[in-house]
Design an enzyme around this catalytic site. Structure first.
Site, PDB file in Angstrom:
ATOM      1  N   LYS A 124       2.206  18.119  19.606  1.00  0.00           N
ATOM      2  CA  LYS A 124       1.979  18.379  21.033  1.00  0.00           C
ATOM      3  C   LYS A 124       1.994  17.082  21.848  1.00  0.00           C
ATOM      4  CE  LYS A 124      -1.875  20.434  19.842  1.00  0.00           C
ATOM      5  NZ  LYS A 124      -1.726  20.552  18.385  1.00  0.00           N
ATOM      6  N   GLN A 183      -5.470  21.789  19.252  1.00  0.00           N
ATOM      7  CA  GLN A 183      -5.497  22.620  18.034  1.00  0.00           C
ATOM      8  C   GLN A 183      -4.264  23.539  18.020  1.00  0.00           C
ATOM      9  OE1 GLN A 183      -8.931  22.461  19.823  1.00  0.00           O
ATOM     10  NE2 GLN A 183      -8.738  20.545  18.747  1.00  0.00           N
ATOM     11  N   ASP A 241      -1.652  19.988  15.121  1.00  0.00           N
ATOM     12  CA  ASP A 241      -0.817  18.851  14.708  1.00  0.00           C
ATOM     13  C   ASP A 241       0.671  19.173  14.694  1.00  0.00           C
ATOM     14  OD1 ASP A 241      -3.224  17.491  14.343  1.00  0.00           O
ATOM     15  OD2 ASP A 241      -3.358  18.119  12.247  1.00  0.00           O
ATOM     16  N   GLY A 293      -6.280  15.153  17.909  1.00  0.00           N
ATOM     17  CA  GLY A 293      -5.675  13.828  17.801  1.00  0.00           C
ATOM     18  C   GLY A 293      -4.215  14.002  18.157  1.00  0.00           C
ATOM     19  N   HIS A 294      -3.839  13.560  19.333  1.00  0.00           N
ATOM     20  CA  HIS A 294      -2.456  13.752  19.806  1.00  0.00           C
ATOM     21  C   HIS A 294      -1.753  12.399  19.791  1.00  0.00           C
ATOM     22  CE1 HIS A 294      -3.572  17.725  22.072  1.00  0.00           C
ATOM     23  NE2 HIS A 294      -3.868  17.740  20.793  1.00  0.00           N
TER      24      HIS A 294
HETATM   25  P1  GDP Z   1      -0.577  16.978  17.793  1.00  0.00           P
HETATM   26  O1  GDP Z   1      -2.013  17.051  17.413  1.00  0.00           O
HETATM   27  O2  GDP Z   1       0.046  18.333  17.924  1.00  0.00           O
HETATM   28  O3  GDP Z   1      -0.324  16.114  18.994  1.00  0.00           O
HETATM   29  O4  GDP Z   1       0.167  16.295  16.554  1.00  0.00           O
HETATM   30  P2  GDP Z   1      -0.311  14.961  15.783  1.00  0.00           P
HETATM   31  O5  GDP Z   1      -0.031  13.802  16.651  1.00  0.00           O
HETATM   32  O6  GDP Z   1      -1.683  15.115  15.264  1.00  0.00           O
HETATM   33  O7  GDP Z   1       0.631  15.004  14.518  1.00  0.00           O
HETATM   34  C1  GDP Z   1       2.010  14.992  14.618  1.00  0.00           C
HETATM   35  C2  GDP Z   1       2.552  13.771  13.853  1.00  0.00           C
HETATM   36  O8  GDP Z   1       3.945  13.892  13.671  1.00  0.00           O
HETATM   37  C3  GDP Z   1       2.349  12.472  14.604  1.00  0.00           C
HETATM   38  O9  GDP Z   1       2.168  11.436  13.668  1.00  0.00           O
HETATM   39  C4  GDP Z   1       3.663  12.296  15.360  1.00  0.00           C
HETATM   40  O10 GDP Z   1       3.961  10.948  15.639  1.00  0.00           O
HETATM   41  C5  GDP Z   1       4.646  12.855  14.378  1.00  0.00           C
HETATM   42  N1  GDP Z   1       5.816  13.534  14.959  1.00  0.00           N
HETATM   43  C6  GDP Z   1       5.899  14.260  16.095  1.00  0.00           C
HETATM   44  N2  GDP Z   1       7.134  14.816  16.212  1.00  0.00           N
HETATM   45  C7  GDP Z   1       7.823  14.431  15.105  1.00  0.00           C
HETATM   46  C8  GDP Z   1       9.140  14.719  14.627  1.00  0.00           C
HETATM   47  O11 GDP Z   1       9.917  15.460  15.230  1.00  0.00           O
HETATM   48  N3  GDP Z   1       9.483  14.153  13.430  1.00  0.00           N
HETATM   49  C9  GDP Z   1       8.641  13.343  12.723  1.00  0.00           C
HETATM   50  N4  GDP Z   1       9.068  12.862  11.564  1.00  0.00           N
HETATM   51  N5  GDP Z   1       7.399  13.068  13.162  1.00  0.00           N
HETATM   52  C10 GDP Z   1       6.986  13.612  14.320  1.00  0.00           C
HETATM   53  P1  IMO Z   2      -4.903  18.819  17.347  1.00  0.00           P
HETATM   54  O1  IMO Z   2      -5.146  19.040  18.811  1.00  0.00           O
HETATM   55  C1  IMO Z   2      -5.647  20.094  13.257  1.00  0.00           C
HETATM   56  C2  IMO Z   2      -9.559  21.871  12.381  1.00  0.00           C
HETATM   57  C3  IMO Z   2     -10.506  21.088  11.497  1.00  0.00           C
HETATM   58  C4  IMO Z   2     -11.272  22.226  10.853  1.00  0.00           C
HETATM   59  C5  IMO Z   2     -11.382  23.247  11.983  1.00  0.00           C
HETATM   60  C6  IMO Z   2     -12.689  23.160  12.763  1.00  0.00           C
HETATM   61  O2  IMO Z   2      -4.732  17.408  16.969  1.00  0.00           O
HETATM   62  O3  IMO Z   2      -3.817  19.713  16.858  1.00  0.00           O
HETATM   63  P2  IMO Z   2     -13.784  21.445  14.472  1.00  0.00           P
HETATM   64  O4  IMO Z   2     -13.890  19.960  14.442  1.00  0.00           O
HETATM   65  O5  IMO Z   2     -13.037  21.985  15.638  1.00  0.00           O
HETATM   66  O6  IMO Z   2     -15.109  22.111  14.271  1.00  0.00           O
HETATM   67  O7  IMO Z   2     -12.931  21.823  13.149  1.00  0.00           O
HETATM   68  O8  IMO Z   2     -10.306  22.970  12.870  1.00  0.00           O
HETATM   69  N1  IMO Z   2      -9.060  21.129  13.577  1.00  0.00           N
HETATM   70  C7  IMO Z   2      -7.818  20.646  13.694  1.00  0.00           C
HETATM   71  N2  IMO Z   2      -6.794  20.643  12.807  1.00  0.00           N
HETATM   72  N3  IMO Z   2      -5.469  19.595  14.492  1.00  0.00           N
HETATM   73  C8  IMO Z   2      -6.482  19.616  15.387  1.00  0.00           C
HETATM   74  O9  IMO Z   2      -6.313  19.256  16.679  1.00  0.00           O
HETATM   75  C9  IMO Z   2      -7.741  20.124  14.992  1.00  0.00           C
HETATM   76  N4  IMO Z   2      -8.932  20.284  15.616  1.00  0.00           N
HETATM   77  C10 IMO Z   2      -9.728  20.906  14.727  1.00  0.00           C
HETATM   78  O10 IMO Z   2      -9.801  20.313  10.559  1.00  0.00           O
HETATM   79  O11 IMO Z   2     -10.490  22.811   9.837  1.00  0.00           O
HETATM   80 MG    MG Z   3      -3.319  16.272  15.988  1.00  0.00          MG
END
Ligand code: GDP
Ligand code: IMO
Ligand code: MG
Length: 420
Positions: A16, A222, A13, A40-41
């Site tokens: 990415k 991840q 998270d 979840g991207h």
């Molecule tokens: P990912 O799994 O690495 O793609 O990240 P996620 O999408 O799960 O979580 C990142 C969250 O932060 C999302 O809700 C994005 O919209 C938000 N986000 C990404 N970059 C920034 C930033 O520079 N500032 C803020 N405030 N939010 C951001």
């Molecule tokens: P992105 O790509 C954050 C965490 C789960 C749990 C552990 C194992 O959005 O960054 P799993 O479902 O793989 O068996 O879970 O890994 N986890 C993540 N945490 N971002 C993710 O993906 C994750 N994918 C798995 O919360 O702790």
């Molecule tokens: Mg994510």
């Protein structure tokens, strides 16, 4: 051309999805190499937030080819939901999306096994996203898995039934109530949809693209601290999230890797169970969660929050051979009076910068404190605009880890980005 890799340096998270979407116009091809719908991207444009789980984050850019590599595990039902949502937005998915025949399938019974295993673990559960990731990779390495290429074979249903029977016997050991039927119907409908897509030998395709000079970006899922080998085991996911995973997950030789973009938040978050040395249980932790909107993109669970952890970041940089750093979400701390960064760990009276084999409560982080910049970063788009207190913070990190921070994201939107 070489293949650039963008991957997370923390517990996932890091942002990415947003940054891949921003960088896609510089690339011809975006490829996912591991993980599955546990990811979840999110990316945001025209004031709308989109969340992708299986499909690469280049899908919204018209001319980009998107590949789901052999290292990814696919749940057809979740894939279909993503496709339906993209088609409703007018995205030409059938033209621009390619699936590896070697990618393994998540069966409905893999999800049940995941849930049964977590229930059995009780308090010591991993905190899995319950998408069936662990059981699917277990079947892959156990040489039992079903792959995308199998769906067109005449005896696919037989293979499916045989694997489900094996799963039923394992689930019995857990004594877990379940009903596969409702999910199975959707699953086979989704399998039919997948048949309409480009199912390819993606390792051949990618290597042809490399030879013909196309720009390729591999998108990690991840983060490094969730890597099956190097993460905080057993509280990890079941794939290699590090750069080496891009080689095995796409069929690219190590000498074909170019830039390695390591992405990290200006603080740390973690969702699910497991150790987190710099975790905050106070108002500052709540403020990071609130202003950072730190709720899981896949499960909606609240993310645990804490300060930036440099020993862990250095470890991740080492494992991945990071050549450029991308910092996200410093804007979340715009109102903070002080900001801390862990520079070492104190373990039983001894200071170290090495993440130990067992990451446990005995680790006491050693912090350095910075004055907050107290300025909103969210509308800046050039490095000259950045306040000096913030630049000092960035320069300190660069000096400690010896890798330049070349991109800074200052908000969720596409245009909230600064190239240095
Ligand atoms: P990912 O799994 O690495 O793609 O990240 P996620 O999408 O799960 O979580 C990142 C969250 O932060 C999302 O809700 C994005 O919209 C938000 N986000 C990404 N970059 C920034 C930033 O520079 N500032 C803020 N405030 N939010 C951001
Ligand atoms: P992105 O790509 C954050 C965490 C789960 C749990 C552990 C194992 O959005 O960054 P799993 O479902 O793989 O068996 O879970 O890994 N986890 C993540 N945490 N971002 C993710 O993906 C994750 N994918 C798995 O919360 O702790
Ligand atoms: Mg994510």
């Amino acid at each position: 051309m070489k293949v650039d890799v963008l991957l997370g340096l923390q517990w996932g998270d890091e942002g990415k999805g947003k940054v891949v979407d921003v960088l896609t116009p510089k690339y011809n091809v975006i490829a996912r190499f591991q993980g599955g719908p546990n990811a979840g991207h999110s990316l945001e444009f025209n004031n709308t937030r989109h969340v992708l789980h299986t499909i690469p984050s280049g899908i919204f850019r018209e001319n980009a080819i998107n590949i789901i590599g052999n290292g990814v595990v696919i749940d057809p039902v979740i894939f279909k939901k993503e496709i339906d949502a993209l088609m409703a937005l007018g995205v030409d998915v059938k033209k621009n999306l390619f699936l590896s025949k070697r990618a393994n399938l998540i069966l409905p019974s893999h999800r049940i096994l995941d849930a049964a295993s977590e229930a059995f673990r009780g308090k010591s559960k991993i905190g899995s996203t319950l998408k069936g990731i662990g059981p699917t990779y277990m079947d892959k390495t156990g040489r039992n898995g079903l792959r995308i290429g199998d769906i067109i074979s005449s005896n696919f249903k037989e293979k499916y039934d045989a694997l489900v029977e094996k799963h039923r016997q394992i689930i019995q050991l857990y004594v877990y109530e379940y009903d596969l039927a409702p999910y199975e119907k959707e699953w086979f409908e989704a399998i039919n949809l997948i048949k309409e897509f480009n199912l390819v030998d993606s390792e051949q395709l990618i290597n042809e693209y490399i030879l013909s000079g196309k720009n390729i970006l591999a998108e990690g899922a991840q983060g490094t601290l969730l890597d099956i080998d190097f993460g905080t085991y057993p509280f990890v996911t079941s794939s290699n999230t590090i750069c080496a995973g891009a080689c095995t997950g796409l069929g690219i030789a190590p000498n074909k890797i170019g830039e390695v973009f390591g992405i990290f938040k200006a603080y740390c978050t973690r969702v699910g169970s497991g150790p987190f040395p710099t975790e905050l249980f106070d108002e500052t932790g709540s403020a990071l969660q609130k202003y950072g909107n730190e709720f899981g993109s896949t499960t909606g669970r609240a993310r645990r929050c804490g300060w930036l952890d440099l020993p862990a970041l250095k470890y991740a940089i080492m494992l991945n051979g990071v050549t450029q750093l991308i910092m996200t979400k410093p804007d979340v701390m715009d109102n903070f009076n002080t900001i801390k960064v862990a520079t070492a760990y104190n373990i039983n009276g001894k200071e170290t910068q090495i993440l130990p084999f067992e990451v446990n409560d005995e680790i006491v982080p050693v912090y350095i404190e910075f004055k907050g910049w107290k300025t909103s970063l969210t509308s800046f788009n050039a490095p000259e605009q950045l306040p000096s207190a913030f630049v000092e913070y960035v320069k300190f990190i660069e000096k400690e880890v010896q890798v330049p921070v070349t991109i800074i994201s200052v908000g969720p939107g596409r245009d909230q980005i600064i190239f240095r």
